[in-house]
Motif scaffolding. Structure first.
Motif, PDB file in Angstrom:
ATOM      1  N   GLN A 112      60.952 -29.915  38.052  1.00 37.46           N
ATOM      2  CA  GLN A 112      60.883 -28.452  38.008  1.00 37.46           C
ATOM      3  C   GLN A 112      60.273 -27.883  39.281  1.00 37.46           C
ATOM      4  O   GLN A 112      60.741 -26.857  39.795  1.00 37.46           O
ATOM      5  CB  GLN A 112      60.075 -28.000  36.789  1.00 37.46           C
ATOM      6  N   ALA A 113      59.255 -28.557  39.809  1.00 34.13           N
ATOM      7  CA  ALA A 113      58.612 -28.089  41.039  1.00 34.13           C
ATOM      8  C   ALA A 113      59.565 -28.206  42.221  1.00 34.13           C
ATOM      9  O   ALA A 113      59.549 -27.348  43.114  1.00 34.13           O
ATOM     10  CB  ALA A 113      57.332 -28.882  41.305  1.00 34.13           C
ATOM     11  N   ARG A 114      60.390 -29.242  42.238  1.00 35.05           N
ATOM     12  CA  ARG A 114      61.396 -29.359  43.307  1.00 35.05           C
ATOM     13  C   ARG A 114      62.290 -28.129  43.328  1.00 35.05           C
ATOM     14  O   ARG A 114      62.540 -27.549  44.386  1.00 35.05           O
ATOM     15  CB  ARG A 114      62.256 -30.614  43.120  1.00 35.05           C
ATOM     16  N   ALA A 115      62.768 -27.745  42.157  1.00 33.34           N
ATOM     17  CA  ALA A 115      63.650 -26.574  42.070  1.00 33.34           C
ATOM     18  C   ALA A 115      62.905 -25.289  42.430  1.00 33.34           C
ATOM     19  O   ALA A 115      63.416 -24.460  43.194  1.00 33.34           O
ATOM     20  CB  ALA A 115      64.230 -26.472  40.662  1.00 33.34           C
ATOM     21  N   ILE A 169      59.307 -35.393  50.027  1.00 33.59           N
ATOM     22  CA  ILE A 169      58.139 -35.315  49.153  1.00 33.59           C
ATOM     23  C   ILE A 169      57.020 -34.499  49.810  1.00 33.59           C
ATOM     24  O   ILE A 169      55.886 -34.542  49.360  1.00 33.59           O
ATOM     25  CB  ILE A 169      57.623 -36.722  48.760  1.00 33.59           C
ATOM     26  N   SER A 170      57.377 -33.786  50.857  1.00 31.37           N
ATOM     27  CA  SER A 170      56.385 -32.964  51.533  1.00 31.37           C
ATOM     28  C   SER A 170      57.046 -31.689  52.032  1.00 31.37           C
ATOM     29  O   SER A 170      58.260 -31.541  51.989  1.00 31.37           O
ATOM     30  CB  SER A 170      55.758 -33.730  52.698  1.00 31.37           C
ATOM     31  N   GLY A 171      56.217 -30.782  52.500  1.00 29.56           N
ATOM     32  CA  GLY A 171      56.728 -29.545  53.064  1.00 29.56           C
ATOM     33  C   GLY A 171      56.234 -28.310  52.344  1.00 29.56           C
ATOM     34  O   GLY A 171      56.246 -27.223  52.892  1.00 29.56           O
ATOM     35  N   ASN A 172      55.824 -28.463  51.100  1.00 26.52           N
ATOM     36  CA  ASN A 172      55.299 -27.351  50.335  1.00 26.52           C
ATOM     37  C   ASN A 172      54.067 -27.852  49.579  1.00 26.52           C
ATOM     38  O   ASN A 172      54.163 -28.751  48.749  1.00 26.52           O
ATOM     39  CB  ASN A 172      56.361 -26.838  49.352  1.00 26.52           C
ATOM     40  N   ALA A 173      52.921 -27.260  49.859  1.00 22.49           N
ATOM     41  CA  ALA A 173      51.660 -27.736  49.273  1.00 22.49           C
ATOM     42  C   ALA A 173      51.655 -27.648  47.750  1.00 22.49           C
ATOM     43  O   ALA A 173      51.101 -28.526  47.074  1.00 22.49           O
ATOM     44  CB  ALA A 173      50.487 -26.949  49.851  1.00 22.49           C
ATOM     45  N   ASP A 174      52.278 -26.618  47.186  1.00 20.73           N
ATOM     46  CA  ASP A 174      52.324 -26.490  45.727  1.00 20.73           C
ATOM     47  C   ASP A 174      53.128 -27.633  45.114  1.00 20.73           C
ATOM     48  O   ASP A 174      52.733 -28.202  44.097  1.00 20.73           O
ATOM     49  CB  ASP A 174      52.926 -25.143  45.322  1.00 20.73           C
ATOM     50  N   VAL A 216      51.834 -31.256  42.629  1.00 20.54           N
ATOM     51  CA  VAL A 216      52.506 -31.702  41.400  1.00 20.54           C
ATOM     52  C   VAL A 216      52.997 -33.142  41.575  1.00 20.54           C
ATOM     53  O   VAL A 216      52.828 -33.981  40.683  1.00 20.54           O
ATOM     54  CB  VAL A 216      53.676 -30.757  41.038  1.00 20.54           C
ATOM     55  N   PHE A 217      53.578 -33.422  42.732  1.00 22.99           N
ATOM     56  CA  PHE A 217      54.077 -34.770  43.017  1.00 22.99           C
ATOM     57  C   PHE A 217      52.936 -35.783  43.029  1.00 22.99           C
ATOM     58  O   PHE A 217      53.044 -36.867  42.451  1.00 22.99           O
ATOM     59  CB  PHE A 217      54.810 -34.769  44.363  1.00 22.99           C
ATOM     60  N   ARG A 218      51.821 -35.449  43.671  1.00 18.04           N
ATOM     61  CA  ARG A 218      50.684 -36.382  43.730  1.00 18.04           C
ATOM     62  C   ARG A 218      50.084 -36.626  42.345  1.00 18.04           C
ATOM     63  O   ARG A 218      49.637 -37.729  42.037  1.00 18.04           O
ATOM     64  CB  ARG A 218      49.597 -35.866  44.683  1.00 18.04           C
ATOM     65  N   ALA A 219      50.077 -35.602  41.489  1.00 13.40           N
ATOM     66  CA  ALA A 219      49.578 -35.790  40.123  1.00 13.40           C
ATOM     67  C   ALA A 219      50.442 -36.812  39.393  1.00 13.40           C
ATOM     68  O   ALA A 219      49.924 -37.683  38.685  1.00 13.40           O
ATOM     69  CB  ALA A 219      49.560 -34.464  39.378  1.00 13.40           C
ATOM     70  N   GLN A 220      51.748 -36.730  39.574  1.00 21.05           N
ATOM     71  CA  GLN A 220      52.648 -37.703  38.949  1.00 21.05           C
ATOM     72  C   GLN A 220      52.414 -39.093  39.534  1.00 21.05           C
ATOM     73  O   GLN A 220      52.304 -40.076  38.797  1.00 21.05           O
ATOM     74  CB  GLN A 220      54.112 -37.311  39.149  1.00 21.05           C
ATOM     75  N   MET A 221      52.328 -39.188  40.844  1.00 23.80           N
ATOM     76  CA  MET A 221      52.151 -40.493  41.468  1.00 23.80           C
ATOM     77  C   MET A 221      50.795 -41.097  41.115  1.00 23.80           C
ATOM     78  O   MET A 221      50.684 -42.299  40.908  1.00 23.80           O
ATOM     79  CB  MET A 221      52.321 -40.394  42.993  1.00 23.80           C
TER      80      MET A 221
END
Length: 130
Positions: free
Chosen positions: A25-28, A37-42, A46-51
């Motif tokens: 959802q955050a990707r969209a 996997i980078s380019g937008n801090a928001d 979310v990605f780091r929380a998953q990882m």
């Protein structure tokens, strides 16, 4: 049988699945196209929380099951549920701001430490008592 620990395990996996959905959802929402996997801090939070959830699963799950086997199903499952709640707090806190990830991280880390320490403590105790 370890029914309660099995349920806690399935809920932990569900939390990971849920965090994966949040990444999609955050990707969209933030326009981050795979494989980036980078380019937008928001998005990155979310990605780091998953990882980070993925990184903790190999520490948490064996500790959970060893605790259940050597100490007890109910107590292991209760600590597993503490981990699940901590992870949910972590994922949502981190999505809001990096500074808000601490409480959830602390809760899940403490649950994991208790599971691991309890497991190793009982295993060593039983080996020494032979």
């Amino acid at each position: 049988m370890y029914h309660f620990t099995a349920l806690a395990t399935l809920l932990a996996i569900l939390v990971y699945f849920y965090s994966s959905i949040l990444v999609s959802q955050a990707r969209a929402r933030f326009g981050v196209k795979p494989p980036a996997i980078s380019g937008n801090a928001d998005f990155e939070r979310v990605f780091r929380a998953q990882m980070n959830t993925l990184e903790w699963l190999p520490i948490f799950l064996p500790s959970l099951w060893l605790f259940a086997i050597y100490i007890g199903d109910g107590t292991a499952a209760a600590l597993g549920m503490v981990w699940v709640v901590g992870r949910i707090l972590y994922v949502h806190g981190y999505a809001k701001a990096a500074a808000k990830r601490g409480p959830g991280f602390y809760v899940q880390a403490m649950a994991t430490i208790v599971l691991w320490a309890g497991s190793i403590g009982v295993i060593v105790w039983r080996l020494v008592q032979r």
